[in-house]
Design a protein around this motif. Structure first.
Motif: not given
Length: 607
Positions: A7-12, A412-413, A428-431
């Motif tokens: 699960p994510a820890l930092a909000a986008p 996370p996330g 994930g958002p890092n892609v």
């Protein structure tokens, strides 16, 4: 297990870009020390958040004065220096995109990147770089500016920007959104031409904020002290850029060291005294081998090896306890560990500046026993895994439950999926957004939002990933046996006398290897036997040295079946280097180039 999600820890991020942190931090805490910068005398000088903000703003004004506009791409070709970070944040302040180029790049590589990226300007470090760019500039009609750091480029730009109002920069900065492109990083290209990975401000913000949220406690030597790290990874590599961004956003004091060699790095570790470091396995191998050689030269090889065994056993006991599989170190083991902490482990920590208690390792696989040794010696190394396309780390070992020999769980996330053929997929958002000007390669890499990495791996029952090789590197012998070379090569390289190992055998009857030597370790080994240094041509025929390398090969073979084992090997007189076109700038083997350069030696392995 086929798939695992954390699960994510930092909000986008919803608004803004990477440069905002520089201005926000200067407003919140103007006197905070955010950089250590070496002066001409070699002394570290403090740079406050206010001073850095002022430099970024002034340089951004200079870039505007020299014609850099929102959305323009500007290339940076330099070693790891404070000025690179200054340029990065100044470019991001005006909505421009930075395009890193390795300082060792050839003229053809520079031409390709500047042409493909349509760069309007390039910052270079020194005259050699300027000459490299100059040799191809007639084929780059869009390139308008060249600034040379060692010829006063920063001062020139600061002077040019004095007539530009601050508000002009702020208008540009406020126009940047998380979806804006921050950088185009070209892959190092083990096969084919480098491809430009498009990474957004949101990708870097998510990656760096996630790493800080999950691993921030281990940035410190002890609770409450100032977090500081020395950046010596190339800033042209995504790992180095992630460290840069995470340090600025996380308010970690950052120093720059332009040399990755142990001889240049170790003195700066002693004077900068970081609280944690981010490195590649090569650095940890150098620290360990240097400590081992020093002990042997002082006649203490036996006690040192005993200390290594105790450190490994101690760390293994802690690892089992963390996973609920054991009680932890026994009373006797704790006593032995305490004894060796004073006489051996403290010296290892002192070699890294004395304050490092945690580190992160990436770029290539780290030997499990080496990781256990450092943990037992008081420096826990969290191994991770990532690519340019995943904005650096995609997985990493969590602080409280490190499983040595693996690259950890998804950050996370994000999610990791193992495809039917064993390929590792990431989500994930890092892609990254895709490859610049290459829709076909983008479609091949991104499938329904999942990044197909080209790496092979496996997830255990707790979601920890182990990388087993590269799809494109799988060797198939003439007998039809498929062999992943990476594991064998890593095990052979674990021997202190071995610098590099490449396993061959595609369409051949059996597996073989080419091995290069670590010259510093070989010189020490000869001296310990009372023998003089030998020229490379004599070394490769030395029977005692061949026996040592054979031991490394035999040890590596114990982990595989007979059909996968190395049957024979050849010691080479010279190492594989980037200058010869045999390594990428991130020190990965260029397999086809090596096999072509050493075709005679490879053929001889089968006759």
């Amino acid at each position: 297990m086929r798939e695992f999600t954390v699960p994510a820890l930092a909000a986008p991020p919803l608004v803004g870009g990477l440069a905002d942190a520089v201005f926000d931090h200067a407003e919140d805490d103007p006197r905070r020390i955010v950089f250590g910068r070496k002066d001409a005398a070699g002394q570290w000088r403090d740079v406050t958040s206010e001073a850095f903000r002022d430099e970024v703003l002034a340089l951004a004004k200079g870039l505007i004065a020299h014609g850099v506009r929102f959305g323009d791409r500007v290339a940076l070709m330099s070693r790891t220096r404070y000025e690179w970070t200054l340029f990065d944040f100044a470019l991001w302040s005006v909505g421009a995109q930075s395009v890193p180029i390795y300082p060792t790049s050839s003229a053809e590589q520079v031409l390709w990147i500047l042409h493909d990226a349509e760069a309007v300007a390039v910052m270079v470090e020194h005259e050699d770089h300027a000459m490299t760019v100059g040799s191809v500039i007639d084929r780059l009609p869009r390139l308008q500016r060249l600034w040379q750091l060692d010829a006063g480029a920063v001062g020139e730009l600061l002077d040019a920007g004095t007539a530009v109002d601050d508000e002009v920069v702020h208008r540009h900065r406020r126009a940047v959104t998380p979806e804006s492109v921050a950088t185009v990083i070209y892959t190092s290209g083990t096969t084919g031409r480098p491809k430009g990975c498009v990474i957004t401000h949101a990708g870097f913000m998510f990656e760096s904020d996630t790493m800080a949220a999950r691993w921030e406690p281990v940035f410190h030597s002890r609770p409450g002290d100032e977090a500081a790290t020395l950046l010596f990874l190339p800033l042209a590599h995504v790992f180095g850029r992630m460290v840069e961004v995470a340090a600025v956003r996380g308010r970690v004091r950052l120093g720059h060291q332009p040399e990755l060699s142990a001889n240049a790095l170790m003195p700066d570790l002693m004077t900068f005294r970081p609280t944690f470091i981010l490195a590649v396995p090569y650095i940890f191998e150098k620290v360990f081998n240097g400590a081992r050689r020093k002990a042997e030269a002082e006649g203490r090889a036996g006690p040192f090896d005993k200390a290594v065994d105790i450190a490994v056993k101690y760390a293994e006991a802690l690892e089992l306890r963390a996973f609920g599989l054991g009680p932890g170190p026994s009373a006797g083991l704790r006593v032995q560990h305490q004894f060796f902490d004073k006489v051996v482990y403290k010296k290892v920590r002192d070699a890294m500046g004395g304050r490092v208690r945690h580190a992160m390792s990436g770029g290539s696989g780290m030997n499990r026993r080496l990781g256990l040794f450092f943990a037992g010696a008081g420096v826990t190394v969290f191994e991770g895994y990532g690519l340019t396309e995943s904005t650096s780390a995609a997985t990493a070992n969590p602080p409280e439950r490190t499983r040595y020999g693996t690259v950890g769980q998804p950050v996370p996330g994000t999610s990791v999926h193992i495809a039917d053929d064993g390929e590792v997929w990431l989500h994930g958002p890092n892609v990254f957004s895709g490859y610049l000007n290459d829709p076909a390669a983008t479609r091949a890499a991104l499938q329904d939002g999942w990044l197909a990495t080209g790496d092979l791996g496996a997830l255990d029952e707790d979601g920890y990933l182990t990388i087993t090789g590269r799809k494109k590197e799988i060797l198939v012998t003439s007998g039809g046996k498929s062999v992943s070379p990476a594991g064998l090569e890593e095990r052979v390289r674990a021997h202190p006398l071995v610098a590099q190992c490449i396993v061959v055998g595609n369409d051949r009857p059996y597996i073989a290897a080419l091995v290069t030597l670590d010259q510093e370790s070989v010189d020490h080994w000869l001296a310990m036997q009372g023998r003089p240094p030998l020229p490379p041509a004599d070394l490769v025929r030395d029977p005692d040295l061949e026996m040592e390398v054979r031991r490394a090969v035999v040890a590596a073979n114990t982990a595989v079946s007979q059909a996968e084992s190395i049957r024979t090997f050849r010691i080479l007189a010279h190492p594989f280097t980037e200058e010869l076109g045999l390594l990428t700038p991130s020190l990965k083997l260029k397999r086809k180039a090596i096999e072509a350069a050493y075709g005679v030696e490879v053929d001889a392995l089968y006759h």
